[in-house]
Design a protein around this motif. Structure first.
Motif, short mmCIF file in Angstrom:
data_model
loop_
_atom_site.label_atom_id
_atom_site.label_comp_id
_atom_site.label_asym_id
_atom_site.label_seq_id
_atom_site.Cartn_x
_atom_site.Cartn_y
_atom_site.Cartn_z
N VAL A 187 0.83 -1.21 0.00
CA VAL A 187 0.00 0.00 0.00
C VAL A 187 0.86 1.25 0.00
CG1 VAL A 187 -1.66 1.39 1.33
CG2 VAL A 187 -1.96 -1.09 1.18
N ILE A 188 0.47 2.22 -0.83
CA ILE A 188 1.04 3.57 -0.76
C ILE A 188 -0.14 4.52 -0.56
CG2 ILE A 188 2.41 5.36 -1.89
CD1 ILE A 188 3.68 3.13 -3.55
N MET A 189 -0.10 5.25 0.54
CA MET A 189 -1.23 6.11 0.91
C MET A 189 -0.77 7.56 1.04
SD MET A 189 -3.66 5.94 4.35
CE MET A 189 -2.38 6.58 5.47
N VAL A 190 -1.61 8.46 0.58
CA VAL A 190 -1.39 9.90 0.76
C VAL A 190 -2.22 10.38 1.94
CG1 VAL A 190 -2.02 12.16 -0.20
CG2 VAL A 190 -0.74 10.53 -1.59
N THR A 191 -1.62 11.15 2.83
CA THR A 191 -2.36 11.78 3.92
C THR A 191 -1.64 13.04 4.36
OG1 THR A 191 -3.43 11.42 6.07
CG2 THR A 191 -1.21 10.55 5.81
N HIS A 192 -2.37 13.91 5.05
CA HIS A 192 -1.74 15.06 5.70
C HIS A 192 -1.90 14.93 7.21
CE1 HIS A 192 -5.99 16.28 5.20
NE2 HIS A 192 -5.82 16.82 6.39
N ASP A 193 -2.42 13.77 7.65
CA ASP A 193 -2.70 13.52 9.06
C ASP A 193 -1.53 12.74 9.67
OD1 ASP A 193 -3.66 12.13 11.45
OD2 ASP A 193 -5.66 12.80 10.88
N VAL A 194 -0.80 13.38 10.57
CA VAL A 194 0.39 12.77 11.17
C VAL A 194 0.02 11.52 11.96
CG1 VAL A 194 2.24 13.10 12.86
CG2 VAL A 194 1.69 14.92 11.26
N ASP A 195 -1.00 11.60 12.79
CA ASP A 195 -1.40 10.45 13.60
C ASP A 195 -1.78 9.26 12.73
OD1 ASP A 195 -2.25 9.46 16.43
OD2 ASP A 195 -3.99 9.03 15.16
N GLU A 196 -2.51 9.52 11.65
CA GLU A 196 -2.91 8.47 10.72
C GLU A 196 -1.68 7.80 10.09
OE1 GLU A 196 -6.64 8.81 8.44
OE2 GLU A 196 -5.27 9.16 6.75
N ALA A 197 -0.72 8.61 9.72
CA ALA A 197 0.50 8.08 9.10
C ALA A 197 1.24 7.14 10.05
CB ALA A 197 1.41 9.23 8.69
N ILE A 198 1.36 7.54 11.31
CA ILE A 198 2.08 6.71 12.28
C ILE A 198 1.31 5.43 12.58
CG2 ILE A 198 3.04 6.60 14.61
CD1 ILE A 198 3.21 9.69 14.49
N TYR A 199 0.01 5.57 12.75
CA TYR A 199 -0.80 4.41 13.15
C TYR A 199 -0.79 3.32 12.09
CZ TYR A 199 -4.46 1.61 15.20
OH TYR A 199 -5.15 0.56 15.76
N LEU A 200 -0.80 3.70 10.81
CA LEU A 200 -0.96 2.72 9.75
C LEU A 200 0.34 2.24 9.09
CD1 LEU A 200 -4.08 4.27 7.96
CD2 LEU A 200 -4.03 2.13 9.25
N SER A 201 1.38 3.03 9.16
CA SER A 201 2.50 2.84 8.22
C SER A 201 3.68 2.04 8.76
CB SER A 201 3.03 4.21 7.77
OG SER A 201 1.99 5.02 7.30
N ASP A 202 4.35 1.38 7.82
CA ASP A 202 5.68 0.83 8.07
C ASP A 202 6.74 1.89 7.82
OD1 ASP A 202 4.79 -1.87 8.56
OD2 ASP A 202 4.48 -2.07 6.41
N ARG A 203 6.44 2.76 6.84
CA ARG A 203 7.33 3.87 6.51
C ARG A 203 6.51 5.12 6.26
NH1 ARG A 203 9.99 1.99 1.18
NH2 ARG A 203 10.93 4.07 1.18
N VAL A 204 7.07 6.27 6.66
CA VAL A 204 6.45 7.56 6.38
C VAL A 204 7.46 8.41 5.62
CG1 VAL A 204 5.38 9.64 7.33
CG2 VAL A 204 5.06 7.44 8.49
N ILE A 205 7.11 8.77 4.39
CA ILE A 205 7.97 9.62 3.57
C ILE A 205 7.43 11.05 3.66
CG2 ILE A 205 8.79 10.10 1.23
CD1 ILE A 205 8.60 7.07 0.70
#
Length: 264
Positions: A187-205
């Motif tokens: 999965v590659i997901m676009v977001t502007h929500d920091v909490d969402e990025a941390i909760y879901l991701s293996d990596r945050v670019i």
């Protein structure tokens, strides 16, 4: 599976003025990873996602999926839009079957795949409902498994929870994580929500508003399911918030300052 973003640039021209959204962006994504593109509005994250999808062409560089260059949309890449984009005249069943019919999947396999996806999304018994009869969570789950129905190698998601109110958002993040852990699709997901990025991701670019430069490619090694009150979770959130403060600074002269801060 390997997805390679190699020196990708995107330039738009409007009224004879050239605007560089992305310049020489490079990174790769390995099979099974959940990678989030995080950044302020206008940093080019959605533009990059649509280039990966083949919806538009890069001005320079290339994107390779398993060694083949991406030049147009294809069944190897599923896409989930912010507003779900379900066909309102189709039931849940028909929405999920649609990509399989487009690919001419044999009828028996369609039915088998449909039942498996309905079970993953806990939508058994909801097959005959139309989108207007679904809750926000059901719509999100239907959109997710419809994108999986064509067995894509990569699932691209453009702020899939962006249309959801804050109170529902965390619950849907948990549902989305559960679906992904079961499906194990890249999965590659676009977001502007920091909490969402941390909760879901293996990596945050983290991308800068300045030509989409990568400020940091952060590996999130917190155990799942993630505890939002955990000390390391909060520390990671604070770090990304600090990076976003840098990311919104669009002044060209700030480039060296950004680089030094990211390396510090």
């Amino acid at each position: 599976m390997e997805l390679i973003i190699e020196n990708v640039s995107k330039v738009f021209t409007n009224d004879n003025k050239v605007h560089t959204v992305l310049r020489d962006l490079s990174f790769s994504v390995q099979e099974g990873q959940f990678v989030t593109l995080l950044g302020p509005s206008g940093c080019g994250k959605t533009t990059l996602l649509t280039i990966m999808a083949g919806f538009q062409a890069a001005s320079g560089g290339r994107i390779l999926l398993n060694g083949s260059q991406v030049t147009k949309p294809g069944p190897d890449r599923g896409f989930v839009f912010q507003n779900y984009a379900l066909f309102p005249w189709m039931t849940v069943r028909d929405n999920i079957l649609y990509p399989m019919k487009q690919q001419k999947v044999p009828a028996k396999e369609q039915e088998q795949r449909l039942q498996r996806l309905l079970a993953i999304a806990q939508l058994e018994g909801k097959e005959k409902l139309y989108p207007h009869q679904l809750s926000g969570g059901m719509k999100q789950r239907t959109a997710f498994i419809r994108a999986l129905a064509g067995s894509p190698e990569v699932l691209l998601m453009d702020e899939p929870l962006g249309a959801v109110d804050f109170q529902m958002r965390q619950n849907l993040q948990e549902e989305l994580e559960s679906l992904w852990l079961t499906a194990k699709t890249t999965v590659i997901m676009v977001t502007h929500d920091v909490d969402e990025a941390i909760y879901l991701s293996d990596r945050v670019i983290v991308m800068s508003a300045l030509e989409g430069k990568v400020l940091e490619d952060l590996s999130v090694k917190l155990p799942r399911p993630r505890n939002r009150k955990d000390r390391e979770y909060i520390k990671t959130k604070e770090h990304l918030m600090d990076l976003l403060k840098i990311a919104i600074n669009k002044r060209p002269e700030s480039t060296e300052t950004q680089r030094k801060l990211c390396l510090a």
